[in-house]
Design an enzyme around this catalytic site. Sequence first.
Site: not given
Length: 371
Positions: A156, A261
């Site tokens: 991220e 995910e």
Amino acid sequence: MKLINNSMLLVVLFALGSCNAQNKNSAATSLKNNFKGDFYIGTALNVDQIEEKDPKVDALIRKEFNAITAENIMKSMFVHPAKDKYDFAMTDKYIAYGEKNDMFIHGHTLIWHSQLAPWMTQIKDSTEMKAFMKDHISTIVSRYKGRIDSWDVVNEALNEDGTLRKSVFLNTLGASYLPEAFKLAAKADPKVDLYYNDYNICEPAKREGVIKLVKDIKANGGKIDGVGIQGHWRLESPTIEEIEKSILAYSALGLKVAFTELDITVLPNPWDLKGADVNQNFEGSAKMNPYPKELPDSVQKKLADRYAAVFNLFLKHKDKISRVTFWGVHDGQSWLNDWPIKGRTNYPLLIDRNLAPKKAYQSVIQLKEKK
Ligand code: XIL
């Protein structure tokens, strides 16, 4: 007196028959076997699952999945809580669990601004940050050299517009922290696959950001093997077209693509409510938690159709996809019951709270049966 009449007998026989069909399906069928030869099918594990606390859940994990990710225990706040202190008790158990069950073992994650140990936020300058990264990455990656199959090296790093996110790493080292992290990881374990992992990277602007980031890492001597698309998705978005464009764009860079995910929320999102103050407390609001008891059939069907469309695309590009990992084993333990609003009842996975396969599970399995 006759105990059962003919029509009762028919009902009983039918029930037995469908029961048998279901049993046959659930005993022989599993996600990992269904997609064998296509891509790994993984799940995230929490502490109780790594410690095999519930035998039923454990049996389910071993039956359905051939790849694992640690949901939390490898994050810096847990594994490196103080400058001179590492805590490998849980991570060692995690690796042992994967090895015992002959699973693909993924490491999540080395460099991330969230769930950061508090002492790391105090790092002030480039000298200190370089020393931290060298120690952190080399120590953890070397410890599991040859035993972990792939790592999320950086998680991220991007804003929604594709620019680099402000973080303690960017503030102290500038953009060079990215190639630096990948170089350190490759040095500690030259054979392990190294990934950049992020959410919303099927959106055009952020996708361009990933492409630039990957090119910069390579141009500066870093080794990168793959992009992890987190896949925290909704029923309507991202579109199949944008997901496909992303698979194609990342694999055109010579990289593997993993869905790392995956979960699909069926609940309203506070940020979609126009004019709503996100700081407002939605907890306990019936509007935001519409299915506290069970998911209506109509939504169950929407979820099944969405999962079928997504997996259909994955199969189309199976040559480019290394792994598809769900963020949790079953609905009851999903982080989406508590995020972005605490205490809701969400239904984002293929297996329900009672550990039974959902309609979405069947829709995904059936894709292969049709082929
Ligand atoms: C989540 C975990 O599931 C939660 O238990 C924890 O409280 C917060 O983090 N992106 C990631 C994951 O890369 O590590 C996050 O996991 C979900 C979003």
